[in-house]
Design a protein around this motif. Structure first.
Motif, PDB file in Angstrom:
ATOM      1  N   UNK A   1      40.328  57.310  29.190  1.00  0.00           N
ATOM      2  CA  UNK A   1      39.806  55.950  29.198  1.00  0.00           C
ATOM      3  C   UNK A   1      40.198  55.260  30.512  1.00  0.00           C
ATOM      4  N   UNK A   2      39.223  54.708  31.217  1.00  0.00           N
ATOM      5  CA  UNK A   2      39.495  53.953  32.433  1.00  0.00           C
ATOM      6  C   UNK A   2      39.843  52.519  32.037  1.00  0.00           C
ATOM      7  N   UNK A   3      40.919  52.012  32.612  1.00  0.00           N
ATOM      8  CA  UNK A   3      41.410  50.673  32.287  1.00  0.00           C
ATOM      9  C   UNK A   3      40.723  49.607  33.131  1.00  0.00           C
ATOM     10  N   UNK A   4      40.714  48.362  32.661  1.00  0.00           N
ATOM     11  CA  UNK A   4      40.184  47.269  33.484  1.00  0.00           C
ATOM     12  C   UNK A   4      40.940  47.164  34.809  1.00  0.00           C
ATOM     13  N   UNK A   5      40.247  46.741  35.829  1.00  0.00           N
ATOM     14  CA  UNK A   5      40.890  46.586  37.138  1.00  0.00           C
ATOM     15  C   UNK A   5      42.016  45.555  37.065  1.00  0.00           C
ATOM     16  N   UNK A   6      43.132  45.851  37.728  1.00  0.00           N
ATOM     17  CA  UNK A   6      44.217  44.862  37.750  1.00  0.00           C
ATOM     18  C   UNK A   6      43.862  43.674  38.630  1.00  0.00           C
ATOM     19  N   UNK A   7      44.445  42.532  38.309  1.00  0.00           N
ATOM     20  CA  UNK A   7      44.275  41.346  39.140  1.00  0.00           C
ATOM     21  C   UNK A   7      45.395  41.312  40.180  1.00  0.00           C
ATOM     22  N   UNK A   8      45.068  40.816  41.353  1.00  0.00           N
ATOM     23  CA  UNK A   8      46.043  40.775  42.434  1.00  0.00           C
ATOM     24  C   UNK A   8      46.584  39.373  42.678  1.00  0.00           C
ATOM     25  N   UNK A   9      46.216  38.433  41.816  1.00  0.00           N
ATOM     26  CA  UNK A   9      46.736  37.074  41.911  1.00  0.00           C
ATOM     27  C   UNK A   9      46.929  36.535  40.510  1.00  0.00           C
ATOM     28  N   UNK A  10      48.133  36.001  40.251  1.00  0.00           N
ATOM     29  CA  UNK A  10      48.451  35.504  38.919  1.00  0.00           C
ATOM     30  C   UNK A  10      48.617  34.004  38.885  1.00  0.00           C
ATOM     31  N   UNK A  11      49.061  33.516  37.734  1.00  0.00           N
ATOM     32  CA  UNK A  11      49.189  32.074  37.527  1.00  0.00           C
ATOM     33  C   UNK A  11      50.578  31.527  37.863  1.00  0.00           C
ATOM     34  N   UNK A  12      51.564  32.428  37.976  1.00  0.00           N
ATOM     35  CA  UNK A  12      52.904  31.940  38.321  1.00  0.00           C
ATOM     36  C   UNK A  12      53.443  32.722  39.516  1.00  0.00           C
TER      37      UNK A  12
END
Length: 199
Positions: free
Chosen positions: A1-12
């Motif tokens: 299973x291929x996972x969703x792409x990670x985000x490179x910017x978060x909220x904190x």
């Protein structure tokens, strides 16, 4: 299973994550989203530079002896079946190697620390020492343990940044963990990290 792409910017910020990170032993039964699990696994050992295959943590000689497994129950991670899942950094995906929910068995193998079985996801950080000892001799085992520490801290910080929490367990019977998970004997367990929403 291929996972969703990670985000490179978060909220904190990194500083906020460091300040707020705590080891947790009590978890809500609220399911974790697949995108959140994806983000945590990427933080643990994900590829951050495609050209060289470099990952999210430093590794002696860029040899990456660490193997990551995620154990889930039925409905504990949205869009993911129960079982034992091996993380594949090269494709940012999961291989389901078993259909069994072994969280209770892992709790028993961890000197009956049954609290960890209540977490929606239980991550096991293992090492294949031969990947580093071939170059660095016995010193390579220390380097692998250092890398496991980096991996665990990334999991802690990423979990907190997502509004989740993690615990950490180092007290377990190695052979029982390997047998319970039915993983290769060369994948020696170093740390177990339950992850989920704090209760």
């Amino acid at each position: 299973m291929i996972l969703p792409d990670p985000k490179l910017q978060g909220d904190i910020s990194v500083e906020q994550a460091i300040c707020g990170r705590r080891s947790v032993r009590s978890f809500s039964q609220k399911p974790v989203s697949l995108s959140f699990l994806s983000q945590i696994l990427w933080a643990a050992q994900g590829i951050t530079e495609e050209a060289g295959g470099l990952r999210s943590v430093p590794s002696a000689g860029a040899l990456y002896p660490i193997e990551i497994y995620a154990v889930t129950g039925s409905g504990t991670v949205e869009e993911l079946e129960a079982g034992i899942h091996r993380y594949r950094p090269a494709v940012h995906g999961l291989d389901r190697i078993s259909e069994k929910d072994i969280r209770m068995d892992l709790g028993r193998a961890s000197l009956s620390q049954m609290w960890l079985a209540n977490a929606p996801v239980v991550i096991t950080i293992c090492s294949e020492y031969a990947r580093v000892t071939g170059k660095y001799g016995q010193r390579g085992m220390r380097y692998a343990m250092i890398e496991a520490g980096h991996t665990a801290q990334n999991i802690f910080l990423q979990a907190h940044a997502l509004g989740l929490a993690a615990g950490i367990v180092g007290a377990f019977i190695d052979r029982d963990v390997v047998r319970t998970m039915d993983i290769p004997a060369v994948h020696e367990p170093l740390l177990i990290m339950p992850v989920g929403y704090p209760a």
